[in-house]
Scaffold this motif. Structure first.
Motif, PDB file in Angstrom:
ATOM      1  N   ALA B  81       0.846  -1.196   0.000  1.00  0.00           N
ATOM      2  CA  ALA B  81       0.000   0.000   0.000  1.00  0.00           C
ATOM      3  C   ALA B  81       0.875   1.237   0.000  1.00  0.00           C
ATOM      4  N   VAL B  82       0.317   2.318  -0.497  1.00  0.00           N
ATOM      5  CA  VAL B  82       0.947   3.627  -0.320  1.00  0.00           C
ATOM      6  C   VAL B  82       0.101   4.375   0.705  1.00  0.00           C
ATOM      7  N   ASP B  83       0.763   4.821   1.760  1.00  0.00           N
ATOM      8  CA  ASP B  83       0.001   5.390   2.865  1.00  0.00           C
ATOM      9  C   ASP B  83      -0.312   6.865   2.622  1.00  0.00           C
ATOM     10  N   PHE B  84      -0.921   7.499   3.606  1.00  0.00           N
ATOM     11  CA  PHE B  84      -1.412   8.861   3.413  1.00  0.00           C
ATOM     12  C   PHE B  84      -0.299   9.909   3.467  1.00  0.00           C
ATOM     13  N   SER B  85       0.923   9.459   3.793  1.00  0.00           N
ATOM     14  CA  SER B  85       2.061  10.373   3.691  1.00  0.00           C
ATOM     15  C   SER B  85       2.840  10.124   2.404  1.00  0.00           C
ATOM     16  N   ASN B  86       2.290   9.296   1.541  1.00  0.00           N
ATOM     17  CA  ASN B  86       2.899   8.953   0.253  1.00  0.00           C
ATOM     18  C   ASN B  86       4.116   8.046   0.413  1.00  0.00           C
ATOM     19  N   THR B  87       4.134   7.242   1.470  1.00  0.00           N
ATOM     20  CA  THR B  87       5.200   6.255   1.672  1.00  0.00           C
ATOM     21  C   THR B  87       4.674   4.892   1.266  1.00  0.00           C
ATOM     22  N   ARG B  88       5.478   4.171   0.489  1.00  0.00           N
ATOM     23  CA  ARG B  88       5.066   2.862   0.005  1.00  0.00           C
ATOM     24  C   ARG B  88       5.536   1.785   0.985  1.00  0.00           C
ATOM     25  N   PHE B  89       4.627   0.925   1.366  1.00  0.00           N
ATOM     26  CA  PHE B  89       4.942  -0.165   2.291  1.00  0.00           C
ATOM     27  C   PHE B  89       4.566  -1.492   1.653  1.00  0.00           C
ATOM     28  N   SER B  90       5.464  -2.449   1.767  1.00  0.00           N
ATOM     29  CA  SER B  90       5.147  -3.799   1.293  1.00  0.00           C
ATOM     30  C   SER B  90       4.211  -4.477   2.282  1.00  0.00           C
ATOM     31  N   ASN B  91       3.599  -5.553   1.836  1.00  0.00           N
ATOM     32  CA  ASN B  91       2.747  -6.306   2.755  1.00  0.00           C
ATOM     33  C   ASN B  91       3.547  -6.876   3.923  1.00  0.00           C
ATOM     34  N   ALA B  92       4.831  -7.143   3.704  1.00  0.00           N
ATOM     35  CA  ALA B  92       5.663  -7.608   4.824  1.00  0.00           C
ATOM     36  C   ALA B  92       5.786  -6.506   5.877  1.00  0.00           C
ATOM     37  N   ASP B  93       5.978  -5.279   5.430  1.00  0.00           N
ATOM     38  CA  ASP B  93       6.027  -4.146   6.373  1.00  0.00           C
ATOM     39  C   ASP B  93       4.695  -4.009   7.114  1.00  0.00           C
ATOM     40  N   ILE B  94       3.618  -4.142   6.368  1.00  0.00           N
ATOM     41  CA  ILE B  94       2.289  -3.975   6.966  1.00  0.00           C
ATOM     42  C   ILE B  94       1.999  -5.097   7.951  1.00  0.00           C
ATOM     43  N   LEU B  95       2.379  -6.321   7.596  1.00  0.00           N
ATOM     44  CA  LEU B  95       2.187  -7.433   8.536  1.00  0.00           C
ATOM     45  C   LEU B  95       2.964  -7.186   9.825  1.00  0.00           C
ATOM     46  N   ALA B  96       4.194  -6.715   9.690  1.00  0.00           N
ATOM     47  CA  ALA B  96       4.985  -6.427  10.891  1.00  0.00           C
ATOM     48  C   ALA B  96       4.286  -5.378  11.754  1.00  0.00           C
ATOM     49  N   ALA B  97       3.689  -4.387  11.108  1.00  0.00           N
ATOM     50  CA  ALA B  97       2.955  -3.366  11.872  1.00  0.00           C
ATOM     51  C   ALA B  97       1.712  -3.963  12.526  1.00  0.00           C
ATOM     52  N   LEU B  98       1.003  -4.799  11.799  1.00  0.00           N
ATOM     53  CA  LEU B  98      -0.198  -5.433  12.368  1.00  0.00           C
ATOM     54  C   LEU B  98       0.175  -6.308  13.575  1.00  0.00           C
ATOM     55  N   GLU B  99       1.308  -6.975  13.485  1.00  0.00           N
ATOM     56  CA  GLU B  99       1.761  -7.796  14.623  1.00  0.00           C
ATOM     57  C   GLU B  99       2.065  -6.915  15.838  1.00  0.00           C
ATOM     58  N   ARG B 100       2.616  -5.734  15.570  1.00  0.00           N
ATOM     59  CA  ARG B 100       2.883  -4.832  16.701  1.00  0.00           C
ATOM     60  C   ARG B 100       1.558  -4.317  17.282  1.00  0.00           C
ATOM     61  N   ALA B 101       0.562  -4.106  16.436  1.00  0.00           N
ATOM     62  CA  ALA B 101      -0.762  -3.721  16.955  1.00  0.00           C
ATOM     63  C   ALA B 101      -1.311  -4.825  17.855  1.00  0.00           C
ATOM     64  N   ALA B 102      -1.095  -6.073  17.445  1.00  0.00           N
ATOM     65  CA  ALA B 102      -1.532  -7.214  18.263  1.00  0.00           C
ATOM     66  C   ALA B 102      -0.790  -7.218  19.603  1.00  0.00           C
ATOM     67  N   ASP B 103       0.509  -6.953  19.563  1.00  0.00           N
ATOM     68  CA  ASP B 103       1.295  -6.873  20.800  1.00  0.00           C
ATOM     69  C   ASP B 103       0.761  -5.757  21.700  1.00  0.00           C
ATOM     70  N   GLY B 104       0.505  -4.612  21.097  1.00  0.00           N
ATOM     71  CA  GLY B 104       0.016  -3.468  21.870  1.00  0.00           C
ATOM     72  C   GLY B 104      -1.317  -3.762  22.524  1.00  0.00           C
ATOM     73  N   TYR B 105      -2.210  -4.390  21.765  1.00  0.00           N
ATOM     74  CA  TYR B 105      -3.516  -4.739  22.333  1.00  0.00           C
ATOM     75  C   TYR B 105      -3.336  -5.727  23.488  1.00  0.00           C
ATOM     76  N   HIS B 106      -2.491  -6.732  23.273  1.00  0.00           N
ATOM     77  CA  HIS B 106      -2.249  -7.743  24.312  1.00  0.00           C
ATOM     78  C   HIS B 106      -1.701  -7.099  25.585  1.00  0.00           C
TER      79      HIS B 106
END
Lengths: 194, 299
Positions: B81-106
């Protein structure tokens, strides 16, 4: 919600059975051939409904290192995704700045349901406080607005968040958006250029 | 055979009638992701997961919607995806972020459970060079990364969590033909429910058929919001939006195998309706067919 969704799971399975039975439930041609329907959701809804409310692991996860990289103030071109729905704003352009802790994005254009009304949408995020706000500011019957002049670069990563942006109206007139007060003023000829 | 089908559908109706009508839910925060860098994306996602958990109202499952921007094909074999700051992230980057969201929620979990959602949009897919096939793969990989997140949640004992996908699918942003491929790709992969948190922009506010913006038909909105694993979590910012989505529901039920319901509503601050009144506006027109999710940008 769990009780409701559990019922939906049953409904999805039953409706799927009905569709599978071929009892006059052919899908409309308008959507082009066979489309998986509610039954296809049953397993996922069931999975969703079976989630516990406690974690089996009580040990904390390691927190990531805090990374707060400023974003120098910059204009956003028309190829940059816009978070705001076209039903709210028909975007002409945008502007963004972050000092690494707080972020401000401004999108200028016209109201989604009334193109003669100039509108800006201001998105603010405070990552330290975990807050995000969305503010819609209308400028009246100006036509679509576009950001004509704005602070740019690294030197204004904090100050620009409460500074001013110059907006050009559909008819060519200039207006000023004061990010401190989040108001648009029409007496642009007296406003200082950012 | 027809009698059997009718009997089954009648039984389904009884189940729906027996369901408890939910009260207006409390909103939960949905986030636009402005990353800047992969490390910042991870850091932000962790904070969002923790903040969400600390503020979660009630004991129900709620959706933590992280909108990573527009779906993109980054190179010949990489989607993201390209985010709202115009930075391109691969799905691997996004998965890593989603995992950190899971950690944060936990780490900050207080009550209830969460569905952590990989959100993107159909913003200008074609003009970025994506063909319909690329959009199909974007949906496919989005679902796969959601399943990867579920594997991570399970392997770490985060049993109060699950994962799904979502897309802000706006008729004005892309053709129906290309946008529908996001849903079809997700369905083909088979894991993630695909929440449509977009609009029915330009669709009629009454009746049960008609055209929408950018050449879309009401049937296209029906497809992206309910075909396969899709579920509607529509933007209801004005009363008109609730009217439009009611037409979508009516079209779907009149022309397909029916059963259309809404997972809830996506709301925002600063628009015509307050978050609570957004949910009420849709629910009042679709009695018993709006579940109690209320994701809110700006809350």
């Amino acid at each position: 919600m769990l009780r409701l969704l559990s019922a939906r799971v049953g409904v999805a399975a039953l409706v799927g059975l009905a569709a599978g039975a071929g009892g006059g439930f052919a899908l409309a041609d308008a959507i082009g051939g066979s489309v998986p329907g509610p039954a296809s959701k049953a397993a996922a809804l069931d999975r969703r409904a079976s989630v516990a409310t406690t974690d089996s692991n009580t040990a904390p996860a390691p927190a990531p290192e805090t990374a707060s990289r400023p974003i120098p103030a910059r204009m956003l071109g028309d190829d940059v995704p816009v978070p705001v729905s076209p039903s709210v704003l028909r975007v002409r352009n945008g502007w963004l700045v972050s000092d690494g802790e707080t972020l401000v994005a401004v999108y200028a254009g016209a109201a989604g349901d009334e193109p003669s009304v100039g509108r800006v949408v201001i998105v603010r995020q405070n990552l330290a406080a975990g807050k995000q706000t969305v503010r819609v500011v209308d400028a009246g019957f100006t036509g679509a607005l576009a950001i004509a002049a704005a602070p740019l670069g690294r030197a204004v990563e904090t100050s620009a968040q409460t500074g001013t942006l110059r907006l050009r109206a559909g008819g060519g007139g200039l207006l000023t958006l004061d990010l401190g007060s989040e108001r648009v003023s029409h007496d642009a000829h007296t406003a200082r250029l950012p | 055979m027809r009698l059997l089908a009718c009997t089954v559908v009648a039984a389904a109706g009884v189940l729906v009638s027996a369901a408890v009508v939910a009260a207006t839910p409390n909103p939960v925060t949905a986030w636009y992701m402005y990353g800047g860098s992969p490390s910042e994306l991870r850091s932000n996602a962790y904070a969002h997961g923790c903040d969400f958990a600390q503020g979660q109202p009630g004991t129900n499952m709620r959706v933590l919607l992280l909108d990573f921007g527009a779906a993109r094909k980054l190179d010949s074999s990489t989607w993201g995806a390209v985010d709202f700051s115009n930075t391109r992230f691969s799905n691997a980057d996004i998965l890593a972020a989603l995992e950190r969201a899971a950690d944060g929620y936990h780490n900050c979990h207080v009550r209830g459970s969460v569905d952590i959602v990989y959100g993107n949009s159909n913003f200008h897919l074609s003009s970025s060079g994506m063909a319909a096939t690329d959009a199909w793969w974007a949906g496919y990989h989005q679902s796969r990364r959601s399943e990867n997140l579920a594997d991570y949640q399970a392997s770490n004992g985060y049993s109060s969590q699950t994962s799904d996908a979502a897309s802000d699918m706006e008729p004005s942003w892309e053709s129906a033909a290309v946008t529908k491929q996001l849903v079809s790709g997700d369905q083909a992969q088979g894991w993630a429910l695909y929440y449509d948190f977009g609009s029915a922009d330009g669709c009629p506010q009454s009746g049960s058929a008609g055209g929408c913006n950018n050449g879309w038909h009401i049937s296209d909105v029906g497809y992206v919001s309910y075909a396969g694993l899709a579920l509607p979590l529509p933007e209801i910012y004005y009363t008109a939006n609730a009217n439009q989505w009611t037409v979508v529901r009516k079209w779907w039920n009149a022309n397909t195998h029916g059963g259309y319901f809404f997972l809830g509503v996506t709301a925002s601050t600063g628009v015509g309706l307050t978050p609570a009144s957004s949910w009420t506006a849709l629910s009042s027109l679709n009695n018993g067919l709006v579940e109690s999710e209320l994701a809110c940008f700006g809350c």
